[in-house]
Structure formats: C-alpha cells, structure tokens
Design a protein around this motif. Structure first.
Motif, PDB file in Angstrom:
ATOM      1  N   HIS A 286       0.810  -1.218   0.000  1.00  0.00           N
ATOM      2  CA  HIS A 286       0.000   0.000   0.000  1.00  0.00           C
ATOM      3  C   HIS A 286       0.845   1.270   0.000  1.00  0.00           C
ATOM      4  O   HIS A 286       0.308   2.357  -0.205  1.00  0.00           O
ATOM      5  N   GLY A 287       2.136   1.161   0.248  1.00  0.00           N
ATOM      6  CA  GLY A 287       3.039   2.288   0.057  1.00  0.00           C
ATOM      7  C   GLY A 287       3.162   3.252   1.206  1.00  0.00           C
ATOM      8  O   GLY A 287       4.216   3.817   1.430  1.00  0.00           O
ATOM      9  N   GLY A 288       2.102   3.469   1.963  1.00  0.00           N
ATOM     10  CA  GLY A 288       2.145   4.434   3.048  1.00  0.00           C
ATOM     11  C   GLY A 288       0.826   5.153   3.200  1.00  0.00           C
ATOM     12  O   GLY A 288      -0.198   4.737   2.660  1.00  0.00           O
ATOM     13  N   GLY A 289       0.860   6.255   3.947  1.00  0.00           N
ATOM     14  CA  GLY A 289      -0.361   7.003   4.212  1.00  0.00           C
ATOM     15  C   GLY A 289      -0.380   8.328   3.476  1.00  0.00           C
ATOM     16  O   GLY A 289       0.666   8.948   3.257  1.00  0.00           O
ATOM     17  N   LEU A 290      -1.570   8.747   3.109  1.00  0.00           N
ATOM     18  CA  LEU A 290      -1.746  10.024   2.427  1.00  0.00           C
ATOM     19  C   LEU A 290      -2.113  11.076   3.458  1.00  0.00           C
ATOM     20  O   LEU A 290      -3.083  10.918   4.200  1.00  0.00           O
ATOM     21  N   LEU A 291      -1.335  12.154   3.521  1.00  0.00           N
ATOM     22  CA  LEU A 291      -1.632  13.251   4.436  1.00  0.00           C
ATOM     23  C   LEU A 291      -2.697  14.131   3.789  1.00  0.00           C
ATOM     24  O   LEU A 291      -2.411  14.899   2.865  1.00  0.00           O
ATOM     25  N   LEU A 292      -3.928  13.997   4.249  1.00  0.00           N
ATOM     26  CA  LEU A 292      -5.059  14.711   3.679  1.00  0.00           C
ATOM     27  C   LEU A 292      -5.346  15.981   4.470  1.00  0.00           C
ATOM     28  O   LEU A 292      -5.337  15.975   5.703  1.00  0.00           O
ATOM     29  N   GLY A 293      -5.620  17.069   3.747  1.00  0.00           N
ATOM     30  CA  GLY A 293      -5.974  18.319   4.413  1.00  0.00           C
ATOM     31  C   GLY A 293      -4.949  19.414   4.260  1.00  0.00           C
ATOM     32  O   GLY A 293      -5.209  20.558   4.635  1.00  0.00           O
ATOM     33  N   VAL A 294      -3.766  19.104   3.713  1.00  0.00           N
ATOM     34  CA  VAL A 294      -2.774  20.140   3.417  1.00  0.00           C
ATOM     35  C   VAL A 294      -2.888  20.520   1.950  1.00  0.00           C
ATOM     36  O   VAL A 294      -3.435  19.765   1.138  1.00  0.00           O
ATOM     37  N   ASP A 295      -2.365  21.678   1.605  1.00  0.00           N
ATOM     38  CA  ASP A 295      -2.505  22.197   0.244  1.00  0.00           C
ATOM     39  C   ASP A 295      -1.431  21.620  -0.680  1.00  0.00           C
ATOM     40  O   ASP A 295      -0.601  22.339  -1.242  1.00  0.00           O
ATOM     41  N   GLY A 296      -1.452  20.317  -0.807  1.00  0.00           N
ATOM     42  CA  GLY A 296      -0.509  19.594  -1.642  1.00  0.00           C
ATOM     43  C   GLY A 296      -0.630  18.116  -1.337  1.00  0.00           C
ATOM     44  O   GLY A 296      -1.119  17.730  -0.273  1.00  0.00           O
ATOM     45  N   ILE A 297      -0.196  17.285  -2.265  1.00  0.00           N
ATOM     46  CA  ILE A 297      -0.252  15.835  -2.052  1.00  0.00           C
ATOM     47  C   ILE A 297       1.034  15.388  -1.365  1.00  0.00           C
ATOM     48  O   ILE A 297       2.134  15.644  -1.849  1.00  0.00           O
ATOM     49  N   CYS A 298       0.875  14.724  -0.230  1.00  0.00           N
ATOM     50  CA  CYS A 298       2.042  14.251   0.531  1.00  0.00           C
ATOM     51  C   CYS A 298       1.802  12.815   0.977  1.00  0.00           C
ATOM     52  O   CYS A 298       0.827  12.531   1.681  1.00  0.00           O
ATOM     53  N   ILE A 299       2.689  11.912   0.564  1.00  0.00           N
ATOM     54  CA  ILE A 299       2.612  10.503   0.962  1.00  0.00           C
ATOM     55  C   ILE A 299       3.715  10.233   1.976  1.00  0.00           C
ATOM     56  O   ILE A 299       4.894  10.462   1.704  1.00  0.00           O
ATOM     57  N   ILE A 300       3.313   9.740   3.149  1.00  0.00           N
ATOM     58  CA  ILE A 300       4.275   9.404   4.204  1.00  0.00           C
ATOM     59  C   ILE A 300       4.426   7.891   4.233  1.00  0.00           C
ATOM     60  O   ILE A 300       3.510   7.166   4.637  1.00  0.00           O
ATOM     61  N   SER A 301       5.570   7.421   3.777  1.00  0.00           N
ATOM     62  CA  SER A 301       5.815   5.984   3.706  1.00  0.00           C
ATOM     63  C   SER A 301       6.469   5.488   4.987  1.00  0.00           C
ATOM     64  O   SER A 301       6.852   6.277   5.859  1.00  0.00           O
ATOM     65  N   HIS A 302       6.606   4.187   5.103  1.00  0.00           N
ATOM     66  CA  HIS A 302       7.209   3.587   6.294  1.00  0.00           C
ATOM     67  C   HIS A 302       8.704   3.905   6.361  1.00  0.00           C
ATOM     68  O   HIS A 302       9.387   3.918   5.334  1.00  0.00           O
ATOM     69  N   GLY A 303       9.193   4.119   7.573  1.00  0.00           N
ATOM     70  CA  GLY A 303      10.615   4.409   7.741  1.00  0.00           C
ATOM     71  C   GLY A 303      11.500   3.286   7.239  1.00  0.00           C
ATOM     72  O   GLY A 303      12.624   3.518   6.798  1.00  0.00           O
ATOM     73  N   SER A 304      10.983   2.058   7.295  1.00  0.00           N
ATOM     74  CA  SER A 304      11.760   0.890   6.839  1.00  0.00           C
ATOM     75  C   SER A 304      11.487   0.560   5.378  1.00  0.00           C
ATOM     76  O   SER A 304      11.850  -0.524   4.912  1.00  0.00           O
ATOM     77  N   ALA A 305      10.842   1.473   4.664  1.00  0.00           N
ATOM     78  CA  ALA A 305      10.410   1.201   3.284  1.00  0.00           C
ATOM     79  C   ALA A 305      11.571   0.791   2.388  1.00  0.00           C
ATOM     80  O   ALA A 305      12.651   1.376   2.426  1.00  0.00           O
ATOM     81  N   GLN A 306      11.293  -0.230   1.563  1.00  0.00           N
ATOM     82  CA  GLN A 306      12.220  -0.648   0.528  1.00  0.00           C
ATOM     83  C   GLN A 306      11.628  -0.298  -0.832  1.00  0.00           C
ATOM     84  O   GLN A 306      10.548   0.284  -0.914  1.00  0.00           O
ATOM     85  N   ALA A 307      12.331  -0.637  -1.881  1.00  0.00           N
ATOM     86  CA  ALA A 307      11.940  -0.191  -3.228  1.00  0.00           C
ATOM     87  C   ALA A 307      10.481  -0.475  -3.585  1.00  0.00           C
ATOM     88  O   ALA A 307       9.794   0.411  -4.111  1.00  0.00           O
ATOM     89  N   PRO A 308       9.935  -1.679  -3.317  1.00  0.00           N
ATOM     90  CA  PRO A 308       8.532  -1.923  -3.688  1.00  0.00           C
ATOM     91  C   PRO A 308       7.557  -0.979  -2.993  1.00  0.00           C
ATOM     92  O   PRO A 308       6.568  -0.531  -3.588  1.00  0.00           O
ATOM     93  N   SER A 309       7.830  -0.669  -1.720  1.00  0.00           N
ATOM     94  CA  SER A 309       6.950   0.230  -0.979  1.00  0.00           C
ATOM     95  C   SER A 309       7.036   1.657  -1.521  1.00  0.00           C
ATOM     96  O   SER A 309       6.018   2.354  -1.615  1.00  0.00           O
ATOM     97  N   ILE A 310       8.234   2.088  -1.897  1.00  0.00           N
ATOM     98  CA  ILE A 310       8.397   3.424  -2.482  1.00  0.00           C
ATOM     99  C   ILE A 310       7.682   3.504  -3.822  1.00  0.00           C
ATOM    100  O   ILE A 310       7.016   4.493  -4.144  1.00  0.00           O
ATOM    101  N   PHE A 311       7.798   2.451  -4.610  1.00  0.00           N
ATOM    102  CA  PHE A 311       7.070   2.384  -5.885  1.00  0.00           C
ATOM    103  C   PHE A 311       5.576   2.566  -5.656  1.00  0.00           C
ATOM    104  O   PHE A 311       4.907   3.341  -6.350  1.00  0.00           O
ATOM    105  N   ASN A 312       5.026   1.859  -4.674  1.00  0.00           N
ATOM    106  CA  ASN A 312       3.596   1.948  -4.401  1.00  0.00           C
ATOM    107  C   ASN A 312       3.209   3.292  -3.804  1.00  0.00           C
ATOM    108  O   ASN A 312       2.094   3.781  -4.038  1.00  0.00           O
TER     109      ASN A 312
END
Length: 349
Positions: A286-312
């Motif tokens: 799933h890649g991480g969480g979407l920070l909703l409510g700020v004036d821009g799209i921001c995806i916060i991924s897991h600190g331990s994220a590897q390439a597949p998670s960053i792709f997602n």
C-alpha cells in the motif's frame, strides 16, 4: 497529450535511503509514466543511479545538503535545516515544480514541513493521515483516518476526516458511494466516550457523506465500511497492530507450508495463491499514508520502506494527483461549511 505527473521524492529519508528510495523511484518512472525528482545529496544519489545504468539517464536530481534524522525533534530540526531534503521537496510542490511529495523519513518532520511550507486547505482544522487497509472482501479496501497526525481530536476534526476519506475512497479507490463508520466500542449511538458520542451526532447530520454508524474493532476489515474515522492515537495503534498481524500470517504460511515433503509440494502448487495473499495483506503493497488536508499531495511511507513500498507510494501520489483529490476535498468542505452556516441561520431565525 497530457503532461506526466511530477513527484518529488525525499531520497534521503528512511532507514534504507538513498539506495532503496532511488530504486523504487526509478521503477516508478519507468512503469507509471511519472517524472521523479530525487531530492538530496547529489553524490549519494548519483552513486545509486549508476547501478541502474541507462534506465536512470533522465532522472532529475534536486540538491539538498541536509536531512532530518529520525531521532530529531521535528520543528526545531526543520528550522535549523532549511535545506533539509524534506523542506526542499515541499518547496518544489509549493512552487508548482512538483505536484506531490513522497517521504519515508521522519514522519513528524514530513507533517510539520507540509504544514509550514504548504499550509492547510481552507476550512480544514487539522490534516489527517489516511491509510489503506485490506479487507476480507476480495478486491476491496478500507481507508482509516487518522492514523497518527492528531493524537487528541475534537468532533469537528473527525467530521472533516470523514469528508476527506470519502472523497479519497470515491475518486481514487473507485467506490461510488463510500460507507462511512466511526470507531467505537459498540454499535449504539450512545456508546463510547464523549468524543465518540458527539462525533456520532455530527456524522449523522453530515450531508456530504453516507454515514452508517459505529464500527467496532471486528468491523474494520469486514468490508462493510469503506471509510473509518478515529483519532490519531487509536488509528496508529490499529495500523501497527494490523501490520503485525499481516506479518505474522505471512510468516506462519511460509513456515507451515515448508514443513515436510507434502508441504513443499503444496507450497509449489500454491505459489500464485500465496503471492495473491501477500498482495492483499502485506502493508508494503500500500506504500504508506496520504496526508489529507494540506494544500498539496504528501505521501508518508514507512521508515523501513524498501523499493517496492516506495514504488507503491509514488503510485498513490500519482493517483491522488490524477484524480484531483485536493480540489474535490476543497469543494466538499466548502459545501459542508455552507450547510452548517445555513443550519445555524435557521436555528437563530
């Protein structure tokens, strides 16, 4: 021909930066038809890019000479380090040189930088992190928010979370009429603490959502709800517990299916099935969480994220941009405020 989405990547954020971040970004640029801007130490990034040879020739690097470490206090670090990679990435969105940010670095710093650099959408009191959970119904997911941005909440915040989650569910996850629920300890409207009772009353009156009542813990993954709202304390515990259960299930499958000759044969025969199970319950899908409510799209991924998670995570960002999530949230919040103002006017009259 429409222009490709431009995604700024905090290449220095996360336990596996920059190698895994760069690898995921390169794959995303190749397969998702997006432009990635790798933000961070040029030398470190270029060293990683060399491992990808010709596939990395057209990747843009944006220099940033500092990084917010995981153990630093977010606000202080962001002020001391104006050229930290997360600050520079947010500035790219603010200046419209990018349409979204993806970071696996310090989540508190990412949230603080988004608020300081981008600001809240008009009408939003508190941004929320929305995380996509698997459900027991094949092909269906549920978005839960907030999962960590706001430990303490007021009913109005959760009312806004419900609107933002419903917009995301409808336009990104493809649910025509998202069914919204409120985390609680019972189905009855009178159950729960003061926050739950008062929030229930607000959600029942909210004309912008389809609220169907309280969701108990067992309901979260049932598929009955498409959007579930809660405060960030409960949501974060729920997120991490669900991730742990998924990891435990995958580990158990691997251990049990490899036992004995029959198990090894069965494992080989069920390889494609096991892959589908992993795709449904593995949080990295799933890649991480979407920070909703700020004036821009921001995806916060897991600190331990590897390439597949960053792709997602980049895929999530692309989908949010392409489906105009910000504009749709703003429109719904404006309508919610108009409805509240009209209701108050009638009461005063």
């Amino acid at each position: 021909m429409a222009s490709r989405e431009r995604i700024a990547i905090d290449a220095m954020g996360g336990d596996n930066a920059p190698a895994e971040i760069v690898a995921g970004a390169i794959r995303a640029q190749e397969e998702l038809d997006v432009e990635v801007l790798l933000v961070g130490d040029p030398q470190a990034i270029e060293a990683c890019l060399k491992q990808h040879h010709s596939s990395s020739r057209h990747v843009e690097i944006v220099p940033a000479n500092d990084v917010v470490a995981m153990d630093e206090e977010p606000l202080g670090a962001l002020k001391r380090k104006p050229k930290a990679s997360i600050n520079v990435a947010m500035d790219l969105v603010k200046s419209r040189n990018a349409q979204a940010v993806v970071s696996a670095g310090h989540s508190g710093a990412a949230m603080a930088a988004s608020l300081l650099r981008l600001g809240r959408l008009p009408g939003i009191d508190r941004p929320a992190i929305g995380a996509v959970f698997p459900s027991m119904m094949a092909g269906k997911s549920v978005i839960v928010l907030d999962v960590g941005a706001n430990v303490d909440c007021r009913p109005k915040y959760l009312d806004q979370f419900a609107v933002m989650g419903a917009v995301y569910s409808q336009y990104v996850l493809g649910i025509p009429d998202p069914q919204v629920g409120l985390i609680n300890i019972g189905e009855e409207p009178s159950k729960g603490n003061d926050l739950a009772v008062r929030t229930h009353q607000l959600l029942e009156k909210n004309p912008r959502i389809s609220f169907i009542g309280n969701a108990e813990g067992r309901d979260v993954l049932s598929g009955r709800f498409d959007v579930i709202v809660c405060d960030g304390f409960v949501g974060n515990v729920l997120l991490k517990y669900t991730e742990a259960v998924g990891e435990a299930m995958l580990q158990t499958l691997q251990e049990e299916l490899s036992q004995g000759l029959r198990g090894q044969l069965g494992s080989a025969l069920l390889k494609s099935n096991i892959k589908r199970v992993r795709q449904r319950i593995d949080h990295t899908e799933h890649g991480g969480g979407l920070l909703l409510g700020v004036d821009g799209i921001c995806i916060i991924s897991h600190g331990s994220a590897q390439a597949p998670s960053i792709f997602n995570a980049i895929r999530l960002a692309k989908d949010a941009v392409a489906n105009r999530v910000l504009e749709r949230i703003q429109s719904n919040i404006d309508e919610l405020e108009k409805s509240a103002a009209s209701s108050k006017s009638r009461q005063d009259g």
